[in-house]
Every structure is written in C-alpha cells, then in structure tokens.
Design a protein around this motif. Sequence first.
Motif, PDB file in Angstrom:
ATOM      1  N   GLU A   1      -2.665 -12.211   3.144  1.00 35.40           N
ATOM      2  CA  GLU A   1      -2.721 -12.218   4.653  1.00 35.40           C
ATOM      3  C   GLU A   1      -2.523 -13.583   4.922  1.00 35.40           C
ATOM      4  OE1 GLU A   1      -6.686 -10.444   4.846  1.00 35.40           O
ATOM      5  OE2 GLU A   1      -6.061  -8.654   4.090  1.00 35.40           O
TER       6      GLU A   1
ATOM      7  N   TYR B   1      -3.814   0.816   1.947  1.00 36.47           N
ATOM      8  CA  TYR B   1      -4.240  -0.300   2.562  1.00 36.47           C
ATOM      9  C   TYR B   1      -3.716  -0.305   4.085  1.00 36.47           C
ATOM     10  CZ  TYR B   1      -4.648  -2.489  -2.062  1.00 36.47           C
ATOM     11  OH  TYR B   1      -5.084  -2.565  -3.354  1.00 36.47           O
ATOM     12  N   THR B   2      -4.325  -0.329   4.959  1.00 32.19           N
ATOM     13  CA  THR B   2      -4.057  -0.066   6.404  1.00 32.19           C
ATOM     14  C   THR B   2      -4.303  -1.442   7.508  1.00 32.19           C
ATOM     15  OG1 THR B   2      -4.467   2.000   6.192  1.00 32.19           O
ATOM     16  CG2 THR B   2      -4.212   1.252   8.350  1.00 32.19           C
ATOM     17  N   TYR B   3      -3.431  -1.987   7.824  1.00 29.26           N
ATOM     18  CA  TYR B   3      -3.775  -3.096   8.855  1.00 29.26           C
ATOM     19  C   TYR B   3      -3.277  -2.528  10.189  1.00 29.26           C
ATOM     20  CZ  TYR B   3      -3.708  -6.208   4.752  1.00 29.26           C
ATOM     21  OH  TYR B   3      -4.290  -6.673   3.524  1.00 29.26           O
ATOM     22  N   THR B   4      -4.059  -2.710  11.093  1.00 27.85           N
ATOM     23  CA  THR B   4      -4.112  -2.416  12.728  1.00 27.85           C
ATOM     24  C   THR B   4      -4.152  -3.807  13.433  1.00 27.85           C
ATOM     25  OG1 THR B   4      -4.971  -0.342  12.210  1.00 27.85           O
ATOM     26  CG2 THR B   4      -4.610  -0.869  14.212  1.00 27.85           C
ATOM     27  N   ALA B   5      -2.976  -4.127  14.216  1.00 29.33           N
ATOM     28  CA  ALA B   5      -2.951  -5.420  15.001  1.00 29.33           C
ATOM     29  C   ALA B   5      -3.047  -4.850  16.450  1.00 29.33           C
ATOM     30  CB  ALA B   5      -1.931  -6.383  14.529  1.00 29.33           C
TER      31      ALA B   5
ATOM     32  N   ILE C   1      -6.770  -8.303  14.085  1.00 27.74           N
ATOM     33  CA  ILE C   1      -6.341  -7.697  13.252  1.00 27.74           C
ATOM     34  C   ILE C   1      -7.432  -6.872  12.249  1.00 27.74           C
ATOM     35  CG2 ILE C   1      -4.564  -7.634  11.123  1.00 27.74           C
ATOM     36  CD1 ILE C   1      -3.489 -10.141  12.225  1.00 27.74           C
ATOM     37  N   GLN C   2      -7.351  -5.602  12.030  1.00 28.36           N
ATOM     38  CA  GLN C   2      -8.513  -4.925  11.230  1.00 28.36           C
ATOM     39  C   GLN C   2      -7.718  -4.438   9.938  1.00 28.36           C
ATOM     40  OE1 GLN C   2     -11.454  -4.867  12.500  1.00 28.36           O
ATOM     41  NE2 GLN C   2     -10.620  -5.876  14.327  1.00 28.36           N
ATOM     42  N   LYS C   3      -8.472  -4.260   8.889  1.00 30.81           N
ATOM     43  CA  LYS C   3      -7.885  -3.931   7.680  1.00 30.81           C
ATOM     44  C   LYS C   3      -8.719  -2.958   7.077  1.00 30.81           C
ATOM     45  CE  LYS C   3      -7.431  -5.551   2.841  1.00 30.81           C
ATOM     46  NZ  LYS C   3      -7.654  -6.820   2.079  1.00 30.81           N
TER      47      LYS C   3
ATOM     48  N   GLU D   1       0.387  -0.526  13.451  1.00 32.92           N
ATOM     49  CA  GLU D   1      -0.082  -0.506  12.252  1.00 32.92           C
ATOM     50  C   GLU D   1       0.724  -0.055  11.103  1.00 32.92           C
ATOM     51  OE1 GLU D   1      -2.989   3.455  12.090  1.00 32.92           O
ATOM     52  OE2 GLU D   1      -1.563   4.071  10.775  1.00 32.92           O
TER      53      GLU D   1
ATOM     54  N   LEU E   1       2.269 -10.258   6.337  1.00 30.28           N
ATOM     55  CA  LEU E   1       1.618  -9.750   4.783  1.00 30.28           C
ATOM     56  C   LEU E   1       2.674 -10.404   3.798  1.00 30.28           C
ATOM     57  CD1 LEU E   1       0.654  -6.203   5.406  1.00 30.28           C
ATOM     58  CD2 LEU E   1      -0.975  -8.076   5.512  1.00 30.28           C
TER      59      LEU E   1
ATOM     60  N   PHE F   1      -3.718 -15.008   9.661  1.00 33.42           N
ATOM     61  CA  PHE F   1      -4.489 -13.948  10.589  1.00 33.42           C
ATOM     62  C   PHE F   1      -5.198 -14.730  11.727  1.00 33.42           C
ATOM     63  CE2 PHE F   1      -4.134  -9.774   8.341  1.00 33.42           C
ATOM     64  CZ  PHE F   1      -2.791  -9.786   8.079  1.00 33.42           C
TER      65      PHE F   1
END
Length: 630
Positions: free
Chosen positions: A177, A200-204, A185-187, A162, A226, A180
């Motif tokens: 991005e 801004y949160t990115y969860t891979a 990967i969720q944003k 995260e 990123l 991807f």
Amino acid sequence: MFMPGLPRYLCVLSTVLVCFTVKLAAQSNSDKNITITSQQESFHFETGNKETPVVIRQSSATTYKCNLFRTTVPVVEFYDDKSTIEDVRAYVNGSRNKAIKPVFQNYAVDGIFYSDARICGLELPLEKKGTESVVELDKTTLDPRYFTTIYLPGSYDISRHEVQLIVPRWMKLEIKEMNFAGYNIQKTVEYNGKRDEDIYTYTASDLAGRASEKMAPGPSYVYPHLLILCKYADLKSGRINYFNTTADLYAWYRSLVLQIGNDETILKAKATEITKGLNSDTAKINAIFYWVQDNIRYIAFEDGIAGFKPQKAQQVLQYKYGDCKGMANLTSGLLKSLGYDARLCWIGTDHIAYDYSTPSLSVDNHMICALNYKGKRYFLDATETYIGLDQYAQRIQGRQVLIEDGDKFILDKVPTRNPDQNSSFEKRNLRIDGTALTGKVQQQWDGESREFLLSQVHGTRKEKLQDALVQYLADGNPGYKITAVKTSDLATWDKQLDIQYELQHQESVTGFGDDLYTELDFRKELAGLVIDTSKRTQDMLFRYKHHIVSETSLELPTGYKAGSLPEDLKIERLGYSFNISYKLSNGKINYHKELTIRNPWLAKASFTQWNEDIRALENAYRQQITLTKK
C-alpha cells in the motif's frame, strides 16, 4: 485504475477519436464539469490454459457525471499482446447505447506503429447537467508479471473508488500500500472458504483528480496506489515462478536478451567502419558512443506495455531508430564486437520511486549500457543525445542499476555528479557606445547545459543552424545584436561547447542630465520562478543540477565615475545558492553572478523560502548602476 507496469510516460494521443487519454494521461483537476461518482473494479486471479496458466480477469464500471454543461468524455484503455479486451459497454442516462462502439487500433509514435501497444477508445456523451453515463470494461491480463500497479486517483475527482482483488490461495502475491497517508482509504480482507480464496477490498472516498503540473515528481512518489508483487503460483501442474526475488526478475530479463539474435558480422563491420583510423581505445569507445547518439533516432517503444525485449541491433542500424532497449543493445553490441566488456543494464529513472529490492516490472523504465574499462565502470545512455562519456543525466544519477553478468547479475548505482558537470559560463567585456553596450562575449556550456542548448539548435534545419544559435544566444531580444560568431565543433560533445562573438546591445544605456544608467545582467536566470503556493500541489523538480556563472566587465567612459554600486546578494540554502557582487577596479565595474542548484528536488516545505529568495534575486536584477560625470 489499473495501469500495467506503471506506463513509462504520460501520453497524449491524437486520433480521430481521442485527443487525450483518460486512463493514463494526468489532467488538471480544475475541470469540475466532469466527476466520477463511482468506480468499481475487480481483479480475479484464475487458472488459464497451457500457454497462459494464470490470468487476471478485470471487470470495471465507471460512472461519469455532468456537473455544468453538455460534453463528451474520451475514454481510452491500453492493451497489448499480454492482455485482451473482451467487451466495452456504454450506458447513457441508464440505458445501454449500442451505437457507441469502441475503436481498436495500434498506438503510433510519429507515424511508426509499435505492435505491442494498442488502444481501445470511445467518446462517452454527457448530455446535460446532472446526467450520468457509464462505461463497463472486461479485460484479461494474460501474464501476472504484467499486473503491477493499481492507482486509486484518476483524471477526474472521484467520489468513491472500490478496488477488489480476488486471490486464490494457490496464487502467492504481496500487496504493498503506497502513499496512503492523508487519504480516506478503507481496507477489508475476507476469506471465501468455498473457493479457497482471499478477497481484498479497498474503498477510497473523495479523491481529487490527479493534477497536471510541470516539473513534478513521478506519480509513484505522490499518489496512493497498490503495488502488486506476483511471486509464484502453485498449480496442479506444478509451481510457476514469477518474480519472487530480484534474481527471478533478472532471469526473465536475461531470457529475453538471449532471444534477441544480434548479427555479430554486421556489428563488427559497422564498428570497424565507425572507428576507422582511430588507434586508442578511448577514441574508439567515444566514437561508438557518439555515433549511436548522433545517428539513431530515439522512438519511445519502451512505452509499449509489453516492450521489454530489445530489438535486434542490426534492425536498429537498418531503420536508424530505436527505443532505449534497442539503442543500449546496439551500443553494447558494437563495443563487444571490438572486444570491449560492454553489458546491458536495466534502470529506473528518477521518475520511479522504487528500486530492485522490489522485484517487479514497475521498478525500471529504461535500459542503458555499462562498459568496464581499465578498472572503471562507465554507463552509456545513448538516448541522451549530446552528453559526453562519463557524464550522466540527472534522471539516472544515483539510481540503482541491474547489470547483466551471465546467469547472475550485478547491482550497482550510477554515480552522482555535482552541479559543475552542467556548468554554464558567460564572460562579457563591454564598453558604452552611445546608448548601446558593445564588446566581446564568450560563453561555455558543459554536461546537461550543453545538451539542452544543442538540442534546441539542432532541432532546426542545418542551413538555419547559425540563425537558430544566434537567436538562442540573444534570448529573443531584437536589440541584442550578435556578429562574428565563432564556435567550437557543434558535432562534438566530449568537450565544453565554446562560443565567442561580438555584441552590440542596443538601447541598453539611458541618460538623464549628467548621469548614465544601465544594467549589467542580460539573462536574469530564474527570474519569474516564484511558485504559486495556492495552486501548486506537488514538489518541484528541476531537470538537472545547475551551475551558472556570469561575469561582466564594464569599462568606465572617459570623464565618468561610478556612483554607488548596487548591494551584493548572498543567499545560501541547503539545496541552492544565489550570489551577486559588484566591484570597482582599474577603471572598470566588475559584475559577478553565480547561481547553483545543488538539489534539483525542491520540496513543498521549502516553497515559501524559495519564493522569498527568488524575489530577492529579482530585486537584485532590477538594480541599475549609475555613472556620473566627474
């Protein structure tokens, strides 16, 4: 995983604490003993003080799990004079272990310390199968210009990574991005009205560890990350401009150049000494370029994250070593002292996926010199030790280059070259003498083929140079006896390197009854280069375009005639070609081979065809010629 400026190398450290980096050095993802179950990182833009008006506070927690057997995890974080590490905490089996203390020290290259690049390292124990250990890190980046990339994969498989960016509305940035596609990967984006900031949160999830593969593209082509473009900050004290445009990037580079402080008197004296007795401009330009190539040792100081300011030219002269910036500055300074229009250039090699349409420190990783002479622009890269003027290494061919032009700048591209620049030619005139092939051989190299050979032989002590050269020519085969070697000047690389010698290739002819058998290809270039498609994960990059030509003429022994000759081979693909032919003419068998790599980038989609073609080439190499008594 935050890597400021996308480090310009994949480094391997050798210190009392660590033998390789976890943060920066790509390692094989086949090591399943260690996995990362969770990695959480946050980056918060905050106002600082007068000297550092905007800072980025980084906090991270990485949980390592032992899957098989007890081990330790070397953990290394780089920092520099534009960043600080406030605290590092280690937890083993859920409890903080204060006995595990990080060591802070300078990063050294061959014993030479570079003040901007430092490392913080520790060894984290994983005590047994199933246990977990955690490292927490607090770090501050003191200048948004250096906050450029966040990579999502790491050295080990990661179950969940995260990344959170907390950006006040007064800070203007763009998040790109990259790569991807194909990843989970969720944003999410949230607005904190109380603090007037965006989150801004990115969860891979389920990220495989970055593979360590030879001849692979740079990570910016391959891995999801990123790309952070910090443009400007609107503070109460006024606007601070970072890299809103390419002009901003150039202006910052230009400000560093104006701080260098070259000593023109020293440069003029040295340039006059180097060019003494030379009358033509071409001779003087070549002499300057080759002198820097031959006399200044390359040390990769630009790998230091904050290493963007060229070293004083007189210091490079004094120390006899420098990085690409120092060598470019010295080359430019020496030429300018003689009245030539030489300029500094910034360039990203083919290791980097971006160009100057993206104003960021991650765009370039190299500096060279541009020379405008008689209406033509030449690019001089003195870090390429044995390459000639107007010849260009593959790594910079076709790459966009930022050229200084006072307060303005020029965007250009380094010319591309066809494979003929790097030609490798061998001609052998042979006859059969018992069980040996004997005769005369001539070999020639140009461009990067010449550079590769000279780099190999000049890596030995001068008194062993001839032995090293013979060993190279014999390709390590003790039966390939070489004598009477004559070479062109090994210290001059503005012409083809030419070597001639006499050959006795022992035990290369066999007999059975009335027949003799032999092979006419000794080197068999590219043989064995079948790609394991079950393991290879990335495209493959050749170091440079190749053009290999080999001609062998075999005189038929008295009383013998040629049997059926092997079949010709003709393979023509978009990026490469393999051609082999045999002809009988005037009592001789003439063997011709031409191998051309036109496109050094071999995509995974071409691997199957490539493997078929390499196997066909290997089969052609195995074919023997038969000589039969009349």
